[in-house]
Each structure stands twice: as C-alpha cells, then as structure tokens.
Scaffold this motif. Structure first.
Motif, mmCIF file in Angstrom:
data_model
loop_
_atom_site.group_PDB
_atom_site.id
_atom_site.type_symbol
_atom_site.label_atom_id
_atom_site.label_comp_id
_atom_site.label_asym_id
_atom_site.label_seq_id
_atom_site.Cartn_x
_atom_site.Cartn_y
_atom_site.Cartn_z
ATOM 1 N N ASP A 148 -3.753 27.752 35.556
ATOM 2 C CA ASP A 148 -2.678 27.034 36.239
ATOM 3 C C ASP A 148 -1.301 27.650 36.032
ATOM 4 O OD1 ASP A 148 -2.423 26.298 33.601
ATOM 5 O OD2 ASP A 148 -2.610 24.136 33.955
ATOM 6 N N GLU A 149 -1.225 28.761 35.300
ATOM 7 C CA GLU A 149 0.039 29.490 35.180
ATOM 8 C C GLU A 149 0.293 30.398 36.382
ATOM 9 O OE1 GLU A 149 -0.277 29.852 30.282
ATOM 10 O OE2 GLU A 149 -0.318 31.632 31.529
ATOM 11 N N ILE A 150 -0.738 30.591 37.196
ATOM 12 C CA ILE A 150 -0.644 31.532 38.309
ATOM 13 C C ILE A 150 0.375 31.078 39.347
ATOM 14 C CG2 ILE A 150 -1.939 32.535 40.241
ATOM 15 C CD1 ILE A 150 -4.390 32.562 38.377
ATOM 16 N N ASP A 151 0.442 29.773 39.587
ATOM 17 C CA ASP A 151 1.387 29.254 40.580
ATOM 18 C C ASP A 151 2.809 29.744 40.315
ATOM 19 O OD1 ASP A 151 -0.834 27.322 39.909
ATOM 20 O OD2 ASP A 151 -0.116 26.352 41.744
ATOM 21 N N LYS A 152 3.256 29.551 39.074
ATOM 22 C CA LYS A 152 4.625 29.911 38.727
ATOM 23 C C LYS A 152 4.843 31.420 38.773
ATOM 24 C CE LYS A 152 5.587 25.813 35.919
ATOM 25 N NZ LYS A 152 5.950 25.303 34.579
ATOM 26 N N ILE A 153 3.821 32.178 38.407
ATOM 27 C CA ILE A 153 3.921 33.638 38.452
ATOM 28 C C ILE A 153 4.154 34.093 39.893
ATOM 29 C CG2 ILE A 153 2.610 35.775 38.225
ATOM 30 C CD1 ILE A 153 3.505 34.777 35.541
ATOM 31 N N ILE A 154 3.389 33.549 40.809
ATOM 32 C CA ILE A 154 3.525 33.939 42.214
ATOM 33 C C ILE A 154 4.880 33.522 42.759
ATOM 34 C CG2 ILE A 154 2.644 33.448 44.538
ATOM 35 C CD1 ILE A 154 -0.170 33.424 43.249
ATOM 36 N N GLU A 155 5.298 32.326 42.431
ATOM 37 C CA GLU A 155 6.624 31.862 42.879
ATOM 38 C C GLU A 155 7.731 32.752 42.335
ATOM 39 O OE1 GLU A 155 9.406 27.822 42.623
ATOM 40 O OE2 GLU A 155 7.385 27.833 41.799
ATOM 41 N N HIS A 156 7.622 33.127 41.062
ATOM 42 C CA HIS A 156 8.628 33.998 40.432
ATOM 43 C C HIS A 156 8.641 35.378 41.103
ATOM 44 C CE1 HIS A 156 9.907 37.059 37.449
ATOM 45 N NE2 HIS A 156 10.845 36.164 37.188
ATOM 46 N N ALA A 157 7.460 35.928 41.354
ATOM 47 C CA ALA A 157 7.373 37.252 41.970
ATOM 48 C C ALA A 157 7.996 37.261 43.356
ATOM 49 C CB ALA A 157 5.915 37.695 42.038
ATOM 50 N N LEU A 158 7.760 36.229 44.109
ATOM 51 C CA LEU A 158 8.320 36.163 45.463
ATOM 52 C C LEU A 158 9.812 35.919 45.444
ATOM 53 C CD1 LEU A 158 5.481 34.097 47.195
ATOM 54 C CD2 LEU A 158 5.946 36.538 47.435
ATOM 55 N N ASN A 159 10.278 35.085 44.507
ATOM 56 C CA ASN A 159 11.701 34.778 44.437
ATOM 57 C C ASN A 159 12.535 35.957 43.939
ATOM 58 O OD1 ASN A 159 11.329 32.191 45.379
ATOM 59 N ND2 ASN A 159 11.232 31.265 43.339
ATOM 60 N N THR A 160 11.903 36.856 43.184
ATOM 61 C CA THR A 160 12.633 38.011 42.643
ATOM 62 C C THR A 160 12.357 39.280 43.448
ATOM 63 O OG1 THR A 160 10.792 38.419 41.078
ATOM 64 C CG2 THR A 160 12.643 37.071 40.293
ATOM 65 N N ASN A 161 11.741 39.112 44.602
ATOM 66 C CA ASN A 161 11.440 40.253 45.486
ATOM 67 C C ASN A 161 10.661 41.354 44.765
ATOM 68 O OD1 ASN A 161 12.887 39.168 47.768
ATOM 69 N ND2 ASN A 161 14.802 39.721 46.721
ATOM 70 N N ALA A 162 9.630 40.935 44.056
ATOM 71 C CA ALA A 162 8.845 41.880 43.275
ATOM 72 C C ALA A 162 8.160 42.941 44.138
ATOM 73 C CB ALA A 162 7.792 41.126 42.452
ATOM 74 N N PHE A 163 8.025 42.689 45.424
ATOM 75 C CA PHE A 163 7.352 43.660 46.314
ATOM 76 C C PHE A 163 8.292 44.803 46.709
ATOM 77 C CE2 PHE A 163 4.898 39.770 46.953
ATOM 78 C CZ PHE A 163 3.596 40.254 46.824
ATOM 79 N N ASP A 164 9.605 44.618 46.511
ATOM 80 C CA ASP A 164 10.550 45.642 46.939
ATOM 81 C C ASP A 164 10.590 46.832 45.988
ATOM 82 O OD1 ASP A 164 11.137 43.990 49.015
ATOM 83 O OD2 ASP A 164 12.907 43.099 48.053
#
Length: 223
Positions: A207-223
């Motif tokens: 259940d920690e995965i939700d926050k990880i994904i939200e954090h990655a998207l909010n910090t533009n981890a794909f850029d």
C-alpha cells in the motif's frame, strides 16, 4: 493513455511462497517414483532463482536431466501449482486488492509475468483480478523469454508511452530501464537487496505504492 502500471505476479502480487513448497514437493515425489530423481527436493535452490524463466528453472534444478524430462517436470509442476491455487492454499499480499482497486480508478493496470498462461489465469480467476487488471501477459508469448521484451509488448499493444514497473527481481527493474519506465521494487519474500539497488523506488508494503506513484508524477520523474 494515462501512465500505466505494470505488475509482476510472483512475489509481487501473489504470495507464491505459500504454494511453492507443496507443489515442488509433489513434482519431485513423482520424479522419485519414476526413478528420475533421488534425494531431497531442491526447494532452497528454487527459492534462490524464483522469478527466472521456467526453462532456466529446470535447467538449474535438473542439470543432468534431458530436455524431455525437464519439460515433463515443468508440466507436473504447473499442474501442482494450479491445484494449490484453486484449493485456496495461496494468497495475495496484504493490501493488494485495496491498492489495485484504488489505482485502477486512475491508471490502466497490467500484469507481465514469467509465469505460464494457465498458472496466471488460475490466480486471476481465483482472486478476480480482472476487475482491476486490463491485461495479463505471460512470458509464453515471447520466444526469447526476456522480461524486457514482454513489457515492451504490453506498451506497444496498449499504446502506452510512460508508466511504472512494479516487481521484486532484477528482471523487473531491468525491464523498466530498457523501456524507459520507472521501477518500483518490492521487498517481499523473494526479493534480494542486490537486485533492487537500481530501482527508482522501493517499498516494504504494497500500500506504499500509491504514494510513490503520486510523488513520481508530481515531481515529473519521467522528464
């Protein structure tokens, strides 16, 4: 398509450790009856290689046996695993159902596994995973048995351009890297720290995965 999330099955969603020993024991008991094996069942050796393609499993467990006997052993093993699954002897990890339900509201979810098709279908049907999972991909469809190619197939067939791979072994982390995805390593039963070193993120609970994904998207981890 929104960012997709691709999950491994064994040791990530499903507690394979609960059915592994009895299924493997049943397989090697049959081999002993057939005069094709002597000694104890190599359970610990299998635990060490859990997650590798099945041909590698049987090359490792039965290095002195013919290809024919290895193939027959794998068939026996798959039947034993499915019997364990349908008998309710396995389980999903804690919070898997709740987390998948939440994630599926915002992201397309997929499974890409080194497990065989019938095995994956047995788990999906037993635990009704298709309520949340859009597609289940088995390594059966990849001639090379390469997890990175399997993940690439998921991306191509579903027009996915960015996303996450969640898994417990180095093949999952490598598959994310090879496909320019973000990797989330889970520290569950079969994981090894050395294999998760290159993961972008790691979690101890599902259940920690939700926050990880939200954090990655909010910090533009794909850029």
């Amino acid at each position: 398509m929104n960012s997709a999330i691709i999950f491994d099955m064994d040791g990530t969603l499903y507690q394979t450790n609960l059915i592994l020993e009895p299924a493997l024991e049943a397989t090697f008991e049959q081999l002993r009856k057939n005069g094709q094996w002597t000694g104890a069942t190599p359970i610990e050796k299998y635990r060490q290689i859990m997650g590798v393609p099945l041909p590698v499993v049987w090359e490792t467990l039965c290095p002195d046996h013919s290809a024919e006997i290895r193939q027959e052993s794998n068939k026996l093993f798959q039947l034993a695993l499915i019997e364990q699954i349908t008998s309710g002897n396995g389980a999903l990890y804690d919070e898997v159902e709740h987390t998948l339900e939440n994630l599926s509201k915002n992201y397309p979810l997929f499974i890409a596994s080194n497990g065989q098709t019938a095995y994956l279908q047995a788990i999906a049907e037993t635990y009704q995973l298709t309520k949340w999972i859009k597609g289940i991909y088995s390594i059966d469809i990849i001639a090379s048995g390469n997890k990175s190619e399997l993940v690439a197939t998921v991306l191509q067939e579903n027009n996915i351009h960015r996303g996450f791979v969640v898994g417990d072994r180095s093949s999952d982390i490598q598959a994310a890297f090879d496909n320019q995805l973000i990797s989330i390593g889970v520290r569950f039963d079969f994981s090894q720290e050395s294999e998760l070193e290159k993961a972008h993120y790691t979690v101890n609970r599902f259940d920690e995965i939700d926050k990880i994904i939200e954090h990655a998207l909010n910090t533009n981890a794909f850029d």
